[in-house]
Design an enzyme around this catalytic site. Structure first.
Site, PDB file in Angstrom:
ATOM      1  N   HIS A   1     -13.437  -7.843  -3.491  1.00  0.00           N
ATOM      2  CA  HIS A   1     -11.935  -7.797  -3.644  1.00  0.00           C
ATOM      3  C   HIS A   1     -11.631  -8.688  -4.503  1.00  0.00           C
ATOM      4  O   HIS A   1     -12.359  -9.006  -5.404  1.00  0.00           O
ATOM      5  CB  HIS A   1     -11.419  -8.290  -2.046  1.00  0.00           C
ATOM      6  CG  HIS A   1     -11.504  -6.761  -1.047  1.00  0.00           C
ATOM      7  ND1 HIS A   1     -10.782  -7.010   0.163  1.00  0.00           N
ATOM      8  CD2 HIS A   1     -12.189  -5.715  -1.137  1.00  0.00           C
ATOM      9  CE1 HIS A   1     -11.235  -5.866   0.634  1.00  0.00           C
ATOM     10  NE2 HIS A   1     -11.684  -5.186  -0.103  1.00  0.00           N
TER      11      HIS A   1
ATOM     12  N   GLU B   1      -8.994  -6.334   4.924  1.00  0.00           N
ATOM     13  CA  GLU B   1      -7.865  -7.423   4.295  1.00  0.00           C
ATOM     14  C   GLU B   1      -7.462  -8.411   5.312  1.00  0.00           C
ATOM     15  O   GLU B   1      -6.761  -9.462   4.748  1.00  0.00           O
ATOM     16  CB  GLU B   1      -6.827  -6.499   3.791  1.00  0.00           C
ATOM     17  CG  GLU B   1      -6.009  -5.858   4.769  1.00  0.00           C
ATOM     18  CD  GLU B   1      -5.080  -4.573   4.240  1.00  0.00           C
ATOM     19  OE1 GLU B   1      -3.882  -4.424   4.660  1.00  0.00           O
ATOM     20  OE2 GLU B   1      -5.511  -3.773   3.473  1.00  0.00           O
TER      21      GLU B   1
ATOM     22  N   SER C   1       0.912  -1.126  -0.078  1.00  0.00           N
ATOM     23  CA  SER C   1      -0.039   0.124   0.026  1.00  0.00           C
ATOM     24  C   SER C   1       0.761   1.237   0.011  1.00  0.00           C
ATOM     25  O   SER C   1       0.484   2.302  -0.862  1.00  0.00           O
ATOM     26  CB  SER C   1      -0.783   0.051   1.188  1.00  0.00           C
ATOM     27  OG  SER C   1      -1.914  -1.063   1.244  1.00  0.00           O
TER      28      SER C   1
END
Length: 425
Positions: free
Chosen positions: A340, A313, A28
Site C-alpha cells: 500500500h 485499509e 473510492s
C-alpha cells in the site's frame, strides 16, 4: 493543503467524548464515478464528491486526456472527451489513479505519460500493464512493471480475455472492468493466484457499472466479464466515506465515549461498513438506525482475532486499538498491505512498537500482547492511514507526536483541525 506543526502534538481526550461527526464523500466511489462519467455517452454530475488530493489528481488526469471535469464546487460536472492528444498524468500516491487511468489511456490516440511521488514507483501495477498489452495496447515501461511508463494509444482497444494475478490488489481487476465496455470486444478478466484482497471494492465497481447500464457477468468465481457497449451518462450521489470513519469511531473505543455518524447507509458496498462488526467484537455497542451509526465505548477495550483480508485499509486504526487493548489480538490475511502507500505491516510494527506496544509482524499480519504505551514520535511515511493510527493512540496517551499529519489531505482535507476541534483543542 493547510500547514500544520510538524511533528504535530496529537490531542489527548480528557474524558469520554460525546461527538457527532459528518464524513466527507467516499474516495473510492468518487474516483470510480469520475472514470465512468468521463467514458460515458453524455455529460453527468458527481454529487457530494470528495475533494482531496487523490480525487483532484483523478480529475486532473481525466482532464489532461481530454475530458472536461469541473471540480470547483461540491457537485462536480463531467463531460466526456475525445482522448486524442498527448497527456501527462501525475499519480501522486493514489493507487486508483495509478491503476484506473492506464486502461482509459489505452483508448486515447495520443501518448499518455504516467509518474508520481517517489514511493509510487514501488507500488505494483505490472499486472495491469501486461493485461493492456494482451488486449492490444502499446505500453512502454522499459520492463519495470512500475512507474514511470507511457501508454501509446491507437484510438481503440481490441479487448478480449486476460489472465492476471490480482492477489496484490483488487484494483487490478477494477481498473480493467471500468474501461472494459469501451473496448471492441469488451473485457474478460480471469484471476489466477492467491485470493484477491478487498473483494468488496470489486463488488463496488461491478455495482456502479451495472447502474450505468453496463452488462457485467461475475457469476463465476475469480472471473469478471464485461460486454462491449456504451456507458450510460448518470448523475451519481457519493456516499460518506466509511473507511474515513475509522479514527472517529475509534474515539468511542479509546475514551469510553459515544460517537455518532449521520447518514451511514443501511446498504453499501464500502468495506468500511465492516467497522460495525469489528468494533462490536472489541467491546463497543454499535447501533445503526435511520439517524445513522452510533458507537458507544465501554470500560474495557477487548483484543480481537480478525481476518482483515477484504478490509485491509482498516488495519492501521484497528491495529492502534489492538495496541491499546487489555487482551491479546491477532490480525491476519493482510500480507498485501505491504504494497500500500507504505509497507503498512512493517510501519505499524515499528511505530506502535516505538510507543511501547508489544507487536510482532507475522507472515500475513500482526499479533499484539497487552502493554502500557507511552509518548514519542510516530512516523507516517506519507500514509494517511498511518496518521490515523497515530492520532488514535494519541487520544489516550500523552506526548504522541505525529510526523507529517498533513498527509491526511489524501482523503480528508482539514483532518487535523477537525480532529482537534472534536477533542476540544
Amino acid at each position: 493543503m493547510s500547514t500544520y506543526e510538524d511533528p504535530w502534538p496529537a490531542p489527548r481526550a480528557r474524558g469520554p467524548v460525546e461527538v457527532t461527526t459528518e464524513l466527507p464523500g467516499s474516495k473510492s466511489l468518487t474516483n470510480r464515478a469520475l472514470v465512468l462519467a468521463a467514458l460515458a455517452d453524455g455529460p453527468s454530475v458527481v454529487r457530494r464528491a470528495l475533494k482531496s488530493r487523490d480525487t483532484v489528481l483523478m480529475a486532473q488526469g481525466l482532464d489532461a486526456m481530454g475530458a472536461d471535469v469541473d471540480y470547483s464546487g461540491d457537485d462536480w460536472s463531467v463531460a466526456p472527451g475525445r482522448f486524442d492528444s498527448d497527456a501527462t498524468i501525475d499519480c501522486g500516491l493514489a493507487g486508483t489513479v495509478l491503476r484506473f487511468l492506464p486502461p482509459v489511456a489505452a483508448l486515447s490516440s495520443g501518448a499518455v505519460s504516467f509518474d508520481g511521488d517517489p514511493h509510487m514507483r514501488k507500488r505494483p501495477v505490472g499486472e495491469v500493464l501486461t493485461a493492456l498489452r494482451g488486449v492490444g495496447a502499446t505500453v512502454d515501461d522499459e520492463g519495470r512493471g512500475a512507474l514511470p511508463f507511457v501508454i501509446r494509444g491507437h484510438g481503440s482497444v481490441t479487448g478480449g480475455q486476460v489472465v492476471i494475478d490480482a492477489s496484490a490488489s483488487s484494483q487490478f481487476v477494477s481498473a480493467l472492468l471500468l474501461a472494459g465496455s469501451r473496448y471492441d470486444h469488451g473485457i474478460d478478466v480471469l484471476h489466477d493466484g492467491k485470493p484477491v484482497p478487498s473483494l468488496p471494492h470489486i463488488d463496488m465497481t461491478v455495482a456502479m457499472l451495472r447502474r450505468h447500464g453496463v452488462d457485467v457477468d461475475d457469476a463465476e468465481p475469480n472471473r469478471w466479464q464485461v460486454a462491449p457497449g456504451p456507458i450510460k451518462a448518470l448523475d451519481t450521489e457519493i456516499e460518506p466515506d466509511l473507511s474515513n470513519a475509522a479514527p472517529f469511531l475509534a474515539l468511542a473505543a479509546t475514551t469510553g465515549g459515544t460517537v455518532r455518524v449521520p447518514a451511514w447507509p443501511h446498504e453499501t458496498t464500502q468495506p468500511g461498513d465492516a467497522l460495525r462488526d469489528l468494533l462490536t467484537r472489541m467491546g463497543c455497542e454499535v447501533t445503526l438506525d435511520d439517524d445513522g451509526l452510533t458507537a458507544r465505548g465501554r470500560e474495557r477495550l477487548e483484543g480481537i482475532d480478525a481476518d482483515l483480508h477484504d478490509v485491509g485499509e482498516l488495519t492501521p486504526v484497528i491495529a492502534a486499538l489492538c495496541a491499546l487493548a487489555e487482551s491479546p489480538s491477532v490480525l491476519r490475511g493482510i500480507a498485501h498491505i505491504r504494497g500500500h502507500e507504505t509497507d503498512r505491516l512493517a510501519a505499524l510494527t515499528r511505530e506502535l512498537g516505538g510507543l511501547g506496544a508489544h507487536v510482532t509482524e507475522t507472515e500475513d499480519g500482526l499479533t499484539f500482547r497487552p502493554a502500557t504505551l507511552h509518548g514519542g514520535l510516530f512516523h507516517t511515511y506519507a500514509d494517511h492511514r498511518m496518521a490515523h493510527a497515530g492520532v488514535v493512540v494519541g487520544s489516550v496517551v500523552d506526548g504522541v507526536l505525529v510526523e507529517n499529519v498533513g498527509t491526511t489531505w489524501k482523503t480528508y482535507p482539514g483532518f487535523p483541525t477537525y480532529w482537534s476541534h472534536l477533542l476540544g483543542r
